[in-house]
Scaffold this active site. Sequence first.
Site, short mmCIF file in Angstrom:
data_model
loop_
_atom_site.label_atom_id
_atom_site.label_comp_id
_atom_site.label_asym_id
_atom_site.label_seq_id
_atom_site.Cartn_x
_atom_site.Cartn_y
_atom_site.Cartn_z
N LYS A 159 39.17 29.22 44.83
CA LYS A 159 39.55 28.88 43.45
C LYS A 159 38.76 27.69 42.91
O LYS A 159 38.58 27.55 41.71
CB LYS A 159 41.07 28.65 43.36
CG LYS A 159 41.90 29.91 43.63
CD LYS A 159 41.63 31.05 42.65
CE LYS A 159 42.59 32.21 42.82
NZ LYS A 159 42.37 33.30 41.85
N TYR B 268 42.00 30.14 50.39
CA TYR B 268 42.36 30.49 49.01
C TYR B 268 41.96 29.37 48.04
O TYR B 268 41.30 29.61 47.03
CB TYR B 268 43.87 30.75 48.94
CG TYR B 268 44.42 31.03 47.57
CD1 TYR B 268 44.28 32.28 46.98
CD2 TYR B 268 45.10 30.04 46.85
CE1 TYR B 268 44.80 32.55 45.72
CE2 TYR B 268 45.63 30.30 45.60
CZ TYR B 268 45.48 31.55 45.03
OH TYR B 268 46.00 31.82 43.78
N GLY B 269 42.35 28.12 48.39
CA GLY B 269 42.06 26.99 47.51
C GLY B 269 40.56 26.82 47.28
O GLY B 269 40.13 26.54 46.15
N SER C 227 43.46 28.53 39.93
CA SER C 227 44.73 28.00 40.44
C SER C 227 44.63 26.49 40.60
O SER C 227 43.55 25.96 40.89
CB SER C 227 45.02 28.62 41.80
OG SER C 227 46.14 28.01 42.38
N1 LIG Z 1 51.59 33.78 41.67
C1 LIG Z 1 51.23 32.51 41.56
O1 LIG Z 1 52.05 31.56 41.70
C2 LIG Z 1 49.80 32.14 41.25
C3 LIG Z 1 49.48 30.77 41.14
C4 LIG Z 1 48.18 30.40 40.84
C5 LIG Z 1 47.22 31.39 40.61
N2 LIG Z 1 47.55 32.71 40.72
C6 LIG Z 1 46.50 33.71 40.46
O2 LIG Z 1 46.97 34.68 39.55
C7 LIG Z 1 46.34 35.96 39.81
C8 LIG Z 1 47.37 37.03 39.97
O3 LIG Z 1 48.17 36.72 41.10
P1 LIG Z 1 49.60 37.37 41.39
O4 LIG Z 1 50.46 36.28 41.83
O5 LIG Z 1 50.00 38.22 40.24
O6 LIG Z 1 49.24 38.25 42.68
P2 LIG Z 1 49.71 39.71 43.14
O7 LIG Z 1 51.05 40.03 42.64
O8 LIG Z 1 49.43 39.75 44.60
O9 LIG Z 1 48.66 40.65 42.37
C9 LIG Z 1 47.30 40.60 42.66
C10 LIG Z 1 46.63 41.79 42.03
O10 LIG Z 1 45.23 41.75 42.39
C11 LIG Z 1 44.91 43.03 42.92
N3 LIG Z 1 43.76 43.00 43.81
C12 LIG Z 1 43.62 42.39 45.00
N4 LIG Z 1 42.41 42.64 45.50
C13 LIG Z 1 41.77 43.43 44.61
C14 LIG Z 1 40.50 44.03 44.56
N5 LIG Z 1 39.61 43.92 45.56
N6 LIG Z 1 40.15 44.75 43.46
C15 LIG Z 1 41.03 44.91 42.45
N7 LIG Z 1 42.26 44.39 42.45
C16 LIG Z 1 42.62 43.67 43.52
C17 LIG Z 1 46.17 43.53 43.60
O11 LIG Z 1 46.10 44.92 43.83
P3 LIG Z 1 46.94 45.64 45.03
O12 LIG Z 1 48.30 45.95 44.49
O13 LIG Z 1 46.13 46.86 45.32
O14 LIG Z 1 46.99 44.68 46.19
C18 LIG Z 1 47.18 43.13 42.53
O15 LIG Z 1 47.18 44.05 41.47
C19 LIG Z 1 45.47 35.71 41.05
O16 LIG Z 1 44.16 35.41 40.65
C20 LIG Z 1 46.11 34.50 41.70
O17 LIG Z 1 45.21 33.78 42.52
C21 LIG Z 1 48.82 33.11 41.04
#
Ligand SMILES: NC(=O)c1ccc[n+]([C@@H]2O[C@H](COP(=O)([O-])OP(=O)(O)OC[C@H]3O[C@@H](n4cnc5c(N)ncnc54)[C@H](OP(=O)(O)O)[C@@H]3O)[C@@H](O)[C@H]2O)c1
Length: 282
Positions: free
Chosen positions: A203, A199-200, A145
Site C-alpha cells: 500500500k 500488505y502495508g 490504506s
Molecule cells: N476493509 C478494510 O478495512 C480496508 C481498509 C483499508 C483499505 N482497504 C482496501 O479496500 C479494498 C477493498 O477491500 P475489502 O475490504 O472490500 O476486501 P474484500 O472484501 O476481501 O474484497 C476484495 C475484492 O478484491 C478481489 N480480488 C482479489 N484479488 C483479485 C484479483 N487478482 N483480481 C481481481 N479481483 C481480485 C476479491 O475477489 P474474490 O472474491 O475473488 O476474492 C474481492 O472482490 C482493498 O484494496 C483493500 O486493501 C480495506
Amino acid sequence: MSAAWVCSVTDFTTVTGSNKGIGYAIVRGLCKQFPGDVILTARSEENGRESVKKLNEEGLKPLFHQLDITDDASVRRMRDFLQMNYGGLDVLVNNAAIAYKMAAKEPFSKQVEVTMATNFCGTLNVCRVLFPLLRPHARVVHLSSRSGSFTAARCSKALQTRFLDPELSMLKIEQLMNEFVESAKADIHKTNGWHDSAYGTTKIGVTLMTYVQQREFSADSRPDIVVNSCCPGFVVTDLTSQRGTKTIDEGADTPLYLAMLPANTTSPKGQFVCEREIKTML
Ligand SMILES: NC(=O)c1ccc[n+]([C@@H]2O[C@H](COP(=O)([O-])OP(=O)(O)OC[C@H]3O[C@@H](n4cnc5c(N)ncnc54)[C@H](OP(=O)(O)O)[C@@H]3O)[C@@H](O)[C@H]2O)c1
C-alpha cells in the site's frame, strides 16, 4: 456530478474486484450517482454474475466483465471490451487487493510475493493497460490504506527519504517494491530497513504511484484527468475477517467522492485521502 461533466459518448466506469466488500458498495453507489454504464468486475465469473443479480434485485443495473488483475490476458480482454463498446473510460476504481490473515501458514516471503503481485503489480498493470483509454476529465481512484502510512513510519529513515523523493518516478517505486520482495526472500528485509508487513508495504507502493501518475496526467494532452488514492477506513469485510467500524457503504463514501469529483477539480488531485480529507503518507 454536474451535467457539464457528462461526455458526448457513453460514459463508462469500472471497479476492480467488485463482487463483494467495498468494491461492491462502490458499484452500488456508482449505479445510483454515475450518469452512464457501470461495470462490476470479478475474477470469478460466477461470483461476479451473482453480485450483479443481487444489485438487480435493488433495481440497479450494472454490467459484468471478468477481470483478474494478476492476469495480463484478462486485463487486455477488458481493455479490448472497453475500446470496442465505449471507445474510452471515464472512471476507473482500483479496488481489488488481498491480505493474508495473521494466522496464515505460508512463509513470509511467499506472502510478500503474492501480495505484491496483486496489490501493487496487478494495480499498476491495470493502470498501464487502461490509462490510454481514459478520456478527458476521467477520474481514477486507488484503494490504498492507512496501513501504508503505518508501515512507512516504521521503515528506516533511509527508506523514508526515498519514499519522499521529490524526483520519485514509477521506476524508482518499482525498484523499492522489488527490493522489499527480494529482501523478504533472503530474510533480510528488517536488516534492510523494512517493516514486517507485506500488505502495508504494497500500500506504500499504491499511495506513491498516485503522486507520480498525477504528475504524468498533468502533463498529458487529455485535460483534467485526476487520480487520487484513499483509505476507506476500518470496514467490515472478508479482508478484515468481518471486523471493523464501518459498513461497506460507509467505506465506499470516500472512494465514491473521489470518483465523482467535478470537472476541473484542483484538489484533491494526486493525493492520499481519508474521510474526504487529504493526508500525508508520512
Ligand atoms: N476493509 C478494510 O478495512 C480496508 C481498509 C483499508 C483499505 N482497504 C482496501 O479496500 C479494498 C477493498 O477491500 P475489502 O475490504 O472490500 O476486501 P474484500 O472484501 O476481501 O474484497 C476484495 C475484492 O478484491 C478481489 N480480488 C482479489 N484479488 C483479485 C484479483 N487478482 N483480481 C481481481 N479481483 C481480485 C476479491 O475477489 P474474490 O472474491 O475473488 O476474492 C474481492 O472482490 C482493498 O484494496 C483493500 O486493501 C480495506
